[in-house]
Design a protein around this motif. Structure first.
Motif, PDB file in Angstrom:
ATOM      1  N   LEU A  60       0.828  -1.200   0.000  1.00 46.33           N
ATOM      2  CA  LEU A  60       0.000   0.000   0.000  1.00 46.33           C
ATOM      3  C   LEU A  60       0.869   1.260   0.000  1.00 46.33           C
ATOM      4  O   LEU A  60       0.559   2.233  -0.692  1.00 46.33           O
ATOM      5  N   ILE A  61       1.967   1.237   0.724  1.00 46.83           N
ATOM      6  CA  ILE A  61       2.898   2.370   0.730  1.00 46.83           C
ATOM      7  C   ILE A  61       3.475   2.558  -0.676  1.00 46.83           C
ATOM      8  O   ILE A  61       3.564   3.683  -1.181  1.00 46.83           O
ATOM      9  N   ILE A  62       3.844   1.467  -1.322  1.00 49.93           N
ATOM     10  CA  ILE A  62       4.369   1.538  -2.693  1.00 49.93           C
ATOM     11  C   ILE A  62       3.282   2.052  -3.639  1.00 49.93           C
ATOM     12  O   ILE A  62       3.556   2.848  -4.531  1.00 49.93           O
ATOM     13  N   LYS A  63       2.027   1.653  -3.416  1.00 50.77           N
ATOM     14  CA  LYS A  63       0.909   2.159  -4.227  1.00 50.77           C
ATOM     15  C   LYS A  63       0.778   3.670  -4.055  1.00 50.77           C
ATOM     16  O   LYS A  63       0.563   4.396  -5.027  1.00 50.77           O
ATOM     17  N   PHE A  64       0.931   4.167  -2.827  1.00 48.63           N
ATOM     18  CA  PHE A  64       0.876   5.615  -2.600  1.00 48.63           C
ATOM     19  C   PHE A  64       1.978   6.324  -3.389  1.00 48.63           C
ATOM     20  O   PHE A  64       1.767   7.407  -3.926  1.00 48.63           O
ATOM     21  N   MET A  65       3.125   5.688  -3.482  1.00 49.92           N
ATOM     22  CA  MET A  65       4.233   6.268  -4.250  1.00 49.92           C
ATOM     23  C   MET A  65       3.904   6.230  -5.743  1.00 49.92           C
ATOM     24  O   MET A  65       4.162   7.191  -6.462  1.00 49.92           O
ATOM     25  N   ARG A  66       3.337   5.133  -6.219  1.00 45.78           N
ATOM     26  CA  ARG A  66       2.956   5.013  -7.634  1.00 45.78           C
ATOM     27  C   ARG A  66       1.898   6.050  -8.002  1.00 45.78           C
ATOM     28  O   ARG A  66       1.884   6.566  -9.099  1.00 45.78           O
ATOM     29  N   ILE A  90      12.460   5.503 -11.036  1.00 48.10           N
ATOM     30  CA  ILE A  90      11.740   6.742 -10.798  1.00 48.10           C
ATOM     31  C   ILE A  90      11.434   6.861  -9.310  1.00 48.10           C
ATOM     32  O   ILE A  90      11.450   5.863  -8.584  1.00 48.10           O
ATOM     33  N   SER A  91      11.160   8.078  -8.847  1.00 48.41           N
ATOM     34  CA  SER A  91      10.890   8.273  -7.422  1.00 48.41           C
ATOM     35  C   SER A  91       9.402   8.157  -7.104  1.00 48.41           C
ATOM     36  O   SER A  91       9.034   7.853  -5.976  1.00 48.41           O
ATOM     37  N   SER A  92       8.540   8.413  -8.074  1.00 46.41           N
ATOM     38  CA  SER A  92       7.104   8.257  -7.865  1.00 46.41           C
ATOM     39  C   SER A  92       6.420   8.182  -9.227  1.00 46.41           C
ATOM     40  O   SER A  92       7.011   8.480 -10.255  1.00 46.41           O
TER      41      SER A  92
END
Length: 134
Positions: A60-66, A90-92
């Motif tokens: 979910l944290i990675i999804k927030f970044m995506r 990429i950073s986000s």
């Protein structure tokens, strides 16, 4: 408006564009607020530290970044995000700036070609109709 099963809980709900039901979306927002507060108090934390400190799942944290809701400046990346088109780090988000620009350019070219084709067809029909009237 169509019916869809929630990607998270499987519940049936009215869907327009979302893949999760309103209840799961609300839960996701609460988790985002937890992560945001944790990062405000503990800047440059690793993803593992955020997971441990908040209880929010790593995915979910990675999804927030995506979704570009979190950026590398707020969190220490020990997980790399890659551009879905070329694979660059990429950073986000989902695409690097180069691929974003290329995609936008390709879409613009496609739209221009469609417009040109429509104008061409429109003028032919007009002339054909005009000749039929005489």
């Amino acid at each position: 408006m169509g019916l869809a099963n929630c990607k998270e809980c499987g519940k049936l709900f009215n869907s327009t564009t979302s893949k999760v039901c309103p209840d799961c979306r609300e839960s996701e927002e609460e988790k985002f607020e937890l992560v945001k507060e944790y990062l405000y108090e503990n800047p440059k934390s690793t993803i593992e530290a955020v997971v441990e400190g908040t209880g929010v799942e790593r995915e979910l944290i990675i999804k927030f970044m995506r979704d570009q809701r979190l950026e590398e400046t707020g969190i220490e990346l020990n997980h790399s995000l890659n551009c879905k088109r070329c694979g660059a780090q990429i950073s986000s988000g989902k695409f690097c700036s180069s691929c974003k620009n290329k995609l936008i350019s390709e879409i613009d070219q496609s739209n221009k070609a469609e417009d040109k084709e429509k104008k061409k067809k429109g003028s032919e029909m007009f002339l054909r109709d005009r000749f039929k009237r005489k």
